[in-house]
Design a protein around this motif. Structure first.
Motif, PDB file in Angstrom:
ATOM      1  N   LEU A  45     -11.575  29.853  29.565  1.00  0.00           N
ATOM      2  CA  LEU A  45     -12.182  31.128  29.185  1.00  0.00           C
ATOM      3  C   LEU A  45     -11.538  32.278  29.959  1.00  0.00           C
ATOM      4  O   LEU A  45     -11.234  33.324  29.381  1.00  0.00           O
ATOM      5  N   ASP A  46     -11.297  32.079  31.236  1.00  0.00           N
ATOM      6  CA  ASP A  46     -10.626  33.109  32.045  1.00  0.00           C
ATOM      7  C   ASP A  46      -9.260  33.460  31.467  1.00  0.00           C
ATOM      8  O   ASP A  46      -8.892  34.637  31.388  1.00  0.00           O
ATOM      9  N   ARG A  47      -8.500  32.451  31.063  1.00  0.00           N
ATOM     10  CA  ARG A  47      -7.169  32.706  30.495  1.00  0.00           C
ATOM     11  C   ARG A  47      -7.272  33.503  29.193  1.00  0.00           C
ATOM     12  O   ARG A  47      -6.495  34.434  28.965  1.00  0.00           O
ATOM     13  N   LEU A  48      -8.230  33.141  28.364  1.00  0.00           N
ATOM     14  CA  LEU A  48      -8.428  33.889  27.114  1.00  0.00           C
ATOM     15  C   LEU A  48      -8.801  35.338  27.391  1.00  0.00           C
ATOM     16  O   LEU A  48      -8.280  36.261  26.752  1.00  0.00           O
ATOM     17  N   LEU A  49      -9.706  35.542  28.343  1.00  0.00           N
ATOM     18  CA  LEU A  49     -10.109  36.907  28.696  1.00  0.00           C
ATOM     19  C   LEU A  49      -8.948  37.706  29.274  1.00  0.00           C
ATOM     20  O   LEU A  49      -8.767  38.879  28.931  1.00  0.00           O
TER      21      LEU A  49
END
Length: 63
Positions: free
Chosen positions: A45-49
């Motif tokens: 999720l962090d990478r997507l954000l």
């Protein structure tokens, strides 16, 4: 036309973010926050954000 493609990509990315967030929240209800699966989901999720905000920043610089 280039800007329209970027908007479509950002919309698709936002959909992935919402799905990842929903899955993470659902899984975190039944597992420890330090469970490797939860940590991995959070990192994804962090990478997507990060990708979303980078695209947004680059888009505002191009305007």
């Amino acid at each position: 036309m280039k800007k329209r493609g970027a908007i479509v990509k950002m919309d698709a990315l936002m959909s992935l973010i919402e799905d990842a967030r929903r899955k993470l929240n659902d899984s975190a209800k039944s597992k420890s926050l330090t469970d490797p699966e939860i940590v991995n989901m959070s990192q994804c999720l962090d990478r997507l954000l990060n990708e979303y905000y980078l695209m947004k920043e680059l888009g505002s610089l191009a305007s």
